[in-house]
Scaffold this motif. Structure first.
Motif, PDB file in Angstrom:
ATOM      1  N   GLU B  33      12.207  16.046  58.857  1.00 15.63           N
ATOM      2  CA  GLU B  33      11.172  16.851  59.523  1.00 15.63           C
ATOM      3  C   GLU B  33      11.722  17.530  60.771  1.00 15.63           C
ATOM      4  O   GLU B  33      11.363  18.678  61.054  1.00 15.63           O
ATOM      5  N   THR B  35      14.675  18.600  61.134  1.00 14.66           N
ATOM      6  CA  THR B  35      15.405  19.761  60.611  1.00 14.66           C
ATOM      7  C   THR B  35      14.440  20.898  60.308  1.00 14.66           C
ATOM      8  O   THR B  35      14.692  22.062  60.634  1.00 14.66           O
ATOM      9  N   MET B  36      13.330  20.555  59.680  1.00 14.37           N
ATOM     10  CA  MET B  36      12.364  21.578  59.276  1.00 14.37           C
ATOM     11  C   MET B  36      11.733  22.247  60.511  1.00 14.37           C
ATOM     12  O   MET B  36      11.567  23.464  60.538  1.00 14.37           O
ATOM     13  N   MET B  97      19.339  22.234  64.235  1.00 18.33           N
ATOM     14  CA  MET B  97      19.055  22.232  62.798  1.00 18.33           C
ATOM     15  C   MET B  97      20.260  21.678  62.035  1.00 18.33           C
ATOM     16  O   MET B  97      20.114  20.864  61.117  1.00 18.33           O
ATOM     17  N   ALA B 101      20.218  18.154  60.134  1.00 18.85           N
ATOM     18  CA  ALA B 101      20.425  18.157  58.680  1.00 18.85           C
ATOM     19  C   ALA B 101      21.568  17.208  58.325  1.00 18.85           C
ATOM     20  O   ALA B 101      21.509  16.488  57.328  1.00 18.85           O
ATOM     21  N   ARG B 107      21.426   9.675  56.381  1.00 21.67           N
ATOM     22  CA  ARG B 107      20.375   8.700  56.069  1.00 21.67           C
ATOM     23  C   ARG B 107      20.131   8.646  54.549  1.00 21.67           C
ATOM     24  O   ARG B 107      19.964   7.565  53.985  1.00 21.67           O
ATOM     25  N   ARG B 118      16.759  11.706  42.131  1.00 25.47           N
ATOM     26  CA  ARG B 118      16.740  12.684  43.221  1.00 25.47           C
ATOM     27  C   ARG B 118      18.003  13.521  43.318  1.00 25.47           C
ATOM     28  O   ARG B 118      18.285  14.120  44.354  1.00 25.47           O
ATOM     29  N   ASN B 121      17.434  17.204  44.480  1.00 22.20           N
ATOM     30  CA  ASN B 121      17.174  17.390  45.906  1.00 22.20           C
ATOM     31  C   ASN B 121      18.425  17.171  46.746  1.00 22.20           C
ATOM     32  O   ASN B 121      18.586  17.780  47.795  1.00 22.20           O
ATOM     33  N   GLY B 125      19.805  20.043  49.038  1.00 22.26           N
ATOM     34  CA  GLY B 125      20.080  19.720  50.439  1.00 22.26           C
ATOM     35  C   GLY B 125      21.466  20.175  50.845  1.00 22.26           C
ATOM     36  O   GLY B 125      21.649  20.766  51.912  1.00 22.26           O
ATOM     37  N   LEU B 126      22.464  19.922  49.990  1.00 22.21           N
ATOM     38  CA  LEU B 126      23.825  20.369  50.312  1.00 22.21           C
ATOM     39  C   LEU B 126      23.850  21.882  50.481  1.00 22.21           C
ATOM     40  O   LEU B 126      24.468  22.415  51.411  1.00 22.21           O
ATOM     41  N   LEU B 129      22.387  22.741  53.814  1.00 24.89           N
ATOM     42  CA  LEU B 129      23.281  22.481  54.943  1.00 24.89           C
ATOM     43  C   LEU B 129      24.321  23.597  55.036  1.00 24.89           C
ATOM     44  O   LEU B 129      24.562  24.156  56.118  1.00 24.89           O
ATOM     45  N   ILE B 203      14.084  25.500  51.144  1.00 27.49           N
ATOM     46  CA  ILE B 203      13.320  24.412  51.769  1.00 27.49           C
ATOM     47  C   ILE B 203      12.035  24.177  50.973  1.00 27.49           C
ATOM     48  O   ILE B 203      11.640  23.038  50.712  1.00 27.49           O
ATOM     49  N   HIS B 206      12.920  22.247  47.960  1.00 31.30           N
ATOM     50  CA  HIS B 206      13.259  20.892  48.402  1.00 31.30           C
ATOM     51  C   HIS B 206      11.978  20.058  48.561  1.00 31.30           C
ATOM     52  O   HIS B 206      11.880  18.927  48.099  1.00 31.30           O
ATOM     53  N   LYS B 214       8.036  11.989  44.352  1.00 32.72           N
ATOM     54  CA  LYS B 214       7.581  10.997  45.327  1.00 32.72           C
ATOM     55  C   LYS B 214       8.748  10.543  46.187  1.00 32.72           C
ATOM     56  O   LYS B 214       9.870  10.408  45.724  1.00 32.72           O
ATOM     57  N   HIS B 215       8.413  10.321  47.426  1.00 38.26           N
ATOM     58  CA  HIS B 215       9.413   9.910  48.405  1.00 38.26           C
ATOM     59  C   HIS B 215       9.820   8.469  48.139  1.00 38.26           C
ATOM     60  O   HIS B 215       9.034   7.691  47.623  1.00 38.26           O
ATOM     61  N   THR B 216      11.066   8.118  48.523  1.00 33.71           N
ATOM     62  CA  THR B 216      11.416   6.693  48.467  1.00 33.71           C
ATOM     63  C   THR B 216      10.580   5.952  49.511  1.00 33.71           C
ATOM     64  O   THR B 216      10.045   6.561  50.430  1.00 33.71           O
TER      65      THR B 216
HETATM   66  C1  HEM Z   1      18.880  21.861  56.086  1.00 30.71           C
HETATM   67  C2  HEM Z   1      17.673  21.766  55.790  1.00 30.71           C
HETATM   68  C3  HEM Z   1      16.935  20.560  55.244  1.00 30.71           C
HETATM   69  C4  HEM Z   1      15.597  20.384  55.441  1.00 30.71           C
HETATM   70  C5  HEM Z   1      14.670  21.318  56.229  1.00 30.71           C
HETATM   71  C6  HEM Z   1      15.229  19.161  54.776  1.00 30.71           C
HETATM   72  C7  HEM Z   1      13.933  18.623  54.800  1.00 30.71           C
HETATM   73  C8  HEM Z   1      13.578  17.431  54.191  1.00 30.71           C
HETATM   74  C9  HEM Z   1      12.344  16.717  54.437  1.00 30.71           C
HETATM   75  C10 HEM Z   1      11.249  17.160  55.424  1.00 30.71           C
HETATM   76  C11 HEM Z   1      12.337  15.616  53.631  1.00 30.71           C
HETATM   77  C12 HEM Z   1      11.261  14.525  53.572  1.00 30.71           C
HETATM   78  C13 HEM Z   1      11.410  13.571  54.726  1.00 30.71           C
HETATM   79  C14 HEM Z   1      12.743  12.846  54.784  1.00 30.71           C
HETATM   80  O1  HEM Z   1      13.075  12.083  53.876  1.00 30.71           O
HETATM   81  O2  HEM Z   1      13.474  13.057  55.770  1.00 30.71           O
HETATM   82  C15 HEM Z   1      13.557  15.642  52.842  1.00 30.71           C
HETATM   83  C16 HEM Z   1      13.907  14.706  51.873  1.00 30.71           C
HETATM   84  C17 HEM Z   1      15.126  14.698  51.190  1.00 30.71           C
HETATM   85  N1  HEM Z   1      16.248  15.456  51.510  1.00 30.71           N
HETATM   86 FE1  HEM Z   1      16.276  17.034  52.830  1.00 30.71          FE
HETATM   87  N2  HEM Z   1      16.331  18.600  54.168  1.00 30.71           N
HETATM   88  C18 HEM Z   1      17.408  19.407  54.442  1.00 30.71           C
HETATM   89  C19 HEM Z   1      18.724  19.142  54.074  1.00 30.71           C
HETATM   90  C20 HEM Z   1      19.111  18.107  53.219  1.00 30.71           C
HETATM   91  C21 HEM Z   1      20.478  17.689  52.989  1.00 30.71           C
HETATM   92  C22 HEM Z   1      21.705  18.265  53.691  1.00 30.71           C
HETATM   93  C23 HEM Z   1      20.430  16.699  52.031  1.00 30.71           C
HETATM   94  C24 HEM Z   1      21.581  15.919  51.406  1.00 30.71           C
HETATM   95  C25 HEM Z   1      22.589  16.461  50.836  1.00 30.71           C
HETATM   96  C26 HEM Z   1      19.044  16.479  51.678  1.00 30.71           C
HETATM   97  C27 HEM Z   1      18.570  15.594  50.709  1.00 30.71           C
HETATM   98  C28 HEM Z   1      17.275  15.107  50.648  1.00 30.71           C
HETATM   99  C29 HEM Z   1      16.796  14.108  49.705  1.00 30.71           C
HETATM  100  C30 HEM Z   1      17.621  13.447  48.577  1.00 30.71           C
HETATM  101  C31 HEM Z   1      15.444  13.853  50.038  1.00 30.71           C
HETATM  102  C32 HEM Z   1      14.497  12.840  49.365  1.00 30.71           C
HETATM  103  C33 HEM Z   1      14.569  11.584  50.180  1.00 30.71           C
HETATM  104  C34 HEM Z   1      13.795  10.418  49.649  1.00 30.71           C
HETATM  105  O3  HEM Z   1      12.985  10.536  48.706  1.00 30.71           O
HETATM  106  O4  HEM Z   1      14.018   9.330  50.218  1.00 30.71           O
HETATM  107  N3  HEM Z   1      18.260  17.330  52.434  1.00 30.71           N
HETATM  108  N4  HEM Z   1      14.302  16.744  53.230  1.00 30.71           N
END
Ligand code: HEM
Lengths: 160, 415
Positions: B33, B35-36, B97, B101, B107, B118, B121, B125-126, B129, B203, B206, B214-216
Motif C-alpha cells: 500500500e 508503494t501504491m 516508490m 516496492a 516481504r 500467485r 502477481n 510485480g517484477l 518494479l 497496478i 496486480h 485472495k490475499h495470503t
Molecule cells: C511497484 C508497484 C507495486 C505496487 C503498487 C504493488 C501493490 C500491491 C498491494 C497494494 C498488494 C496487497 C497488499 C500487500 O500484500 O502488500 C500487493 C500484493 C502482492 N504483490 Fe505487489 N505491488 C507492487 C510491486 C510488486 C513487486 C515488485 C512484487 C514482487 C515481485 C509484487 C508481488 C506481489 C504479490 C505476489 C502479492 C500478493 C501477496 C499475497 O497474497 O500475500 N508486487 N501488491
C-alpha cells in the motif's frame, strides 16, 4: 509474522530513525570535508533517508494497526467504546486543524503577493496539517467506528 | 440522494458484493500500500508539475543568462508559493516508490507469497518494479541541469551497450543520441503519459489478480477459521486504515520534502561543457559499483560484429541474471497445494538466509560505488563483497537453525 504483532514494526521504527541519523552524520562529514554546509543532499543521503521513511512508515502503521485492529482477528461484531474524552480530543483536533489550515492559506496568499515563503516552512506546515488529520482518523476509528470481522468463503464470486 | 442513486445503479448490490470483501490484517501488507500511495502522490504532484514545465532544450534568456527552457521552467516552478515543496514531494515519492516496492518484494519473498497460485502477481510485480525504475530514470533527465544531464548520460551509456538492440532502445527512448534537440520532448511524453498509463494498468491488474486469488493470511487464521478468509470489510474498516496510511504518508513526505528540497536545480546550475562528478541515483549505485570494480576494457565479440563490453557485462548482464532468477523462482519452487497462509521466515532458513545474503550483496556493491571517495582497491572491494555475502548467509542460517531449530521435513509446520 505469525500474527499482527509489533515486533517487526518496532524494528521498522528503530531502523528508520537509525538510517535518518546515518544520513545526518553523512551530511556532517561532507560538510567537514567541504568546509561549508552543502545546499544539496548527496545521493547516499537521499537513499538512506528514503529507506528511513519507508521503514518508519511501516513501523508506525504497524503500531497503529495493532492498536486499532488487534493482533488477532476474532469473527463477529464489536461495538466501539465511545466516550467523552475522545469526543473532546476530536473537538480540539478539529480546532487545531482549522487554525493550521487558515495559516496555510495565509502563507500561500503571502507568497503570491509579497514574495517567497521558505519551502521548509510550507512543507512543515502542510505536514502538521496532515498529521492532525491522521490523528483525527485514528481517534475516530478507535472510539466511534463499529468493528466487524468477516469470515468469507474462499470461492466467493468476487470479482468473478 | 443515496436512494436516488441506488434505484438507478443498485449501489446496495455493489456494497454487498465488493465493499464487504474481507481483507486479512497484517502489518507487512502495508508495504504494497505504501508503494501504491507513493504512485498516487506522484500522479497528483505530477499534474501540477506538467502544468508549468516546458519540455524543450531551446536556449532562452533567463535573468540575463542563456539557459535551456526546461531548466528555466523548473526555476519558475520553484518560485511558486508551494512549488518547490510539491516538486520535492514528487522527487521523494519516486524514490520512496522504488524503495517500498523493493521491500514489498522482500516481504513476498520471505513469506513465500510468490508460490502457486500467485505466480502471475509475482511476475506483474517484477514488471512494475522495473517500470518504476525506468519511469523514475526518465524523470531524472527532465530538469536538464548539469547534474541530471550527466546522470542520464551514464544510464544512456549502459542501455546503449546492449549488443544488437541497445542503440536502438536508447535512441527510441531519447529520440537519437542523448542529448539531442528531440530527447526532452520524447522523454517527456514517455514520462508523463505512456509510462504512468502503463504503470496504472499494471497496478490495476496486480490488484484484480489479488482480489480474485485472495490475499495470503497470517498463519494464526488457520486456527480461527480454517480454509476461510478471515478479514475486515473493505468498507469501513480497511478504508479507514488506508486513509490513515495515506495521510501519514503525506505528512512524513511533506515534512522531509519541505525540509530537504530533493533536487535543488539552482545549486546544480544549467548544463556546462565540463562534466561534473556525478553519481547516478541511489537505486543504480549497486550497478554503478559493479562497473567500478570490473576491468573497464572487457570485450567479448559476438557474431555479426556486435560486442559485449564492460558496461554491458556489469550494467546489464549481472542485474539481468538476478532478474531471470526472480522470474523463474515461482516456477522452480513448486508445490501441489495452494498457498493460503504466509509462511514463517524462520521455518525456511535457506530461503530467508539467501534473501539476507542478496541484501548484503546489494549493500556492498553499493559501497563499491564510493570506491574513489573511500580509497578502496578493486581487490579489497571484491573481498568485501564476496565475504560479506557468504558470511551473511552462514550467520543468518546458523542463527535461525540454533534459535528456532530445523524445520520439519516436507510441509513446514507452524511454530
Ligand atoms: C511497484 C508497484 C507495486 C505496487 C503498487 C504493488 C501493490 C500491491 C498491494 C497494494 C498488494 C496487497 C497488499 C500487500 O500484500 O502488500 C500487493 C500484493 C502482492 N504483490 Fe505487489 N505491488 C507492487 C510491486 C510488486 C513487486 C515488485 C512484487 C514482487 C515481485 C509484487 C508481488 C506481489 C504479490 C505476489 C502479492 C500478493 C501477496 C499475497 O497474497 O500475500 N508486487 N501488491
Amino acid at each position: 509474522m505469525y500474527r499482527n504483532d509489533t515486533v517487526l514494526p518496532f524494528f521498522g521504527i528503530l531502523f528508520g530513525v537509525a538510517l535518518w541519523y546515518m544520513a545526518y552524520l553523512d551530511g556532517e562529514h561532507i560538510a567537514r570535508l567541504a568546509g561549508h554546509t552543502p545546499e544539496e543532499l548527496s545521493v547516499g543521503q537521499l537513499g538512506l533517508i528514503t529507506f528511513g521513511i519507508v521503514f518508519f512508515l511501516f513501523g508506525a502503521i504497524g503500531y497503529i494497526s495493532a492498536w486499532l485492529e488487534g493482533s488477532e482477528l476474532r469473527p463477529g461484531k464489536h461495538e466501539p467504546p465511545g466516550g467523552v474524552v475522545p469526543m473532546v480530543v476530536i473537538f480540539l483536533l478539529v480546532l487545531l486543524l482549522a487554525g493550521l489550515s487558515g495559516l496555510f492559506v495565509n502563507a500561500i496568499v503571502y507568497g503570491l503577493t509579497e514574495g517567497p515563503v521558505k519551502p521548509a516552512f510550507m512543507g512543515q506546515l502542510a505536514a502538521a496539517i496532515l498529521l492532525v488529520m491522521t490523528l483525527l482518523l485514528v481517534v475516530f476509528k478507535k472510539f466511534f467506528v463499529p468493528d466487524e470481522v468477516l469470515v468469507e468463503d474462499e470461492h466467493s464470486e468476487v470479482p468473478w | 440522494m443515496y436512494r436516488w442513486l441506488d434505484e438507478r445503479l443498485s449501489l446496495s448490490r455493489l456494497n454487498k458484493k465488493f465493499l464487504r470483501k474481507a481483507f486479512p490484517v497484517h502489518h507487512s501488507f502495508f508495504l504494497g500500500e505504501i508503494t501504491m500511495f507513493a504512485f498516487i502522490t506522484l500522479v497528483l504532484t505530477g499534474v501540477f508539475l506538467s502544468f508549468n514545465y516546458e519540455p524543450s532544450t531551446r536556449l532562452i534568456k533567463h535573468l540575463g543568462k542563456e539557459v535551456p527552457a526546461a531548466y528555466a521552467s523548473v526555476l519558475y516552478i520553484d518560485s511558486l508559493p508551494f512549488g518547490a515543496v510539491l516538486r520535492s514531494v514528487h522527487h521523494w515519492s519516486a524514490s520512496i516508490m522504488i524503495a517500498a516496492a523493493f521491500l514489498h518484494l522482500l516481504r513476498i519473498l520471505i513469506s513465500g507469497a510468490y508460490k502457486k497460485p500467485r505466480e502471475i502477481n509475482w511476475l506483474l510485480g517484477l514488471a512494475l518494479l522495473g517500470l518504476s525504475v525506468v519511469t523514475s530514470f526518465t524523470g531524472y533527465s527532465l530538469p536538464f541541469d548539469a547534474f541530471s544531464v550527466t546522470a542520464t548520460q551514464i544510464g544512456y551509456g549502459i542501455g546503449a551497450s546492449m549488443p544488437y538492440m541497445g542503440e536502438w532502445i536508447s535512441q527510441l527512448i531519447f529520440g537519437g543520441e542523448y542529448p539531442t534537440l528531440h530527447s526532452i520532448p520524447r522523454v517527456y511524453s514517455l514520462h508523463v503519459l505512456w509510462f504512468p498509463l502503463l504503470l496504472a494498468a499494471l497496478i490495476g491488474a496486480h490488484m484484480l489478480v489479488m482480489l480474485k486469488q485472495k490475499h495470503t493470511q497470517p498463519a494464526y487464521a488457520e486456527k480461527v477459521a480454517p480454509g476461510k478468509i478471515l478479514g475486515v470489510p473493505m468498507m469501513p474498516q480497511q478504508g479507514f486504515m488506508m486513509g490513515v496510511l495515506f495521510l501519514l504518508y503525506l505528512a512524513v513526505v511533506f515534512f522531509i520534502a519541505g525540509t530537504w528540497i530533493a533536487h535543488p536545480v539552482e545549486v546544480f546550475g544549467p548544463p556546462t561543457a565540463s562534466t561534473p562528478a556525478v553519481k547516478p541515483d541511489w537505486y543504480f549505485i549497486w550497478i554503478y559499483g559493479i562497473l567500478q570494480i570490473i576491468p573497464g576494457d572487457l570485450k567479448v565479440s559476438l557474431p555479426f560484429g556486435a560486442v559485449m563490453n564492460s558496461e554491458f557485462i556489469g550494467g546489464v548482464m549481472i542485474p539481468g541474471i538476478l532478474g531471470v532468477v526472480a522470474v523463474l523462482l515461482p516456477f522452480l519452487d513448486t508445490r501441489k497445494t495452494k498457498l493460503r497462509y504466509m509462511e514463517l521466515p524462520t521455518r525456511h532458513p535457506v530461503r530467508t538466509s539467501v534473501t539476507f545474503a542478496l541484501l548484503a550483496f546489494m549493500l556492498t556493491t553499493t559501497l563499491a560505488g564510493w570506491k574513489e571517495e573511500f580509497g578502496f582497491s578493486n581487490g579489497q572491494l571484491w573481498a568485501i563483497i564476496i565475504i560479506s555475502t557468504l558470511a551473511t548467509y552462514l550467520v543468518s542460517y546458523l542463527i535461525i537453525i540454533s534459535y528456532w531449530g530445523r524445520p520439519p521435513k516436507g510441509e513446514a509446520e507452524e511454530a
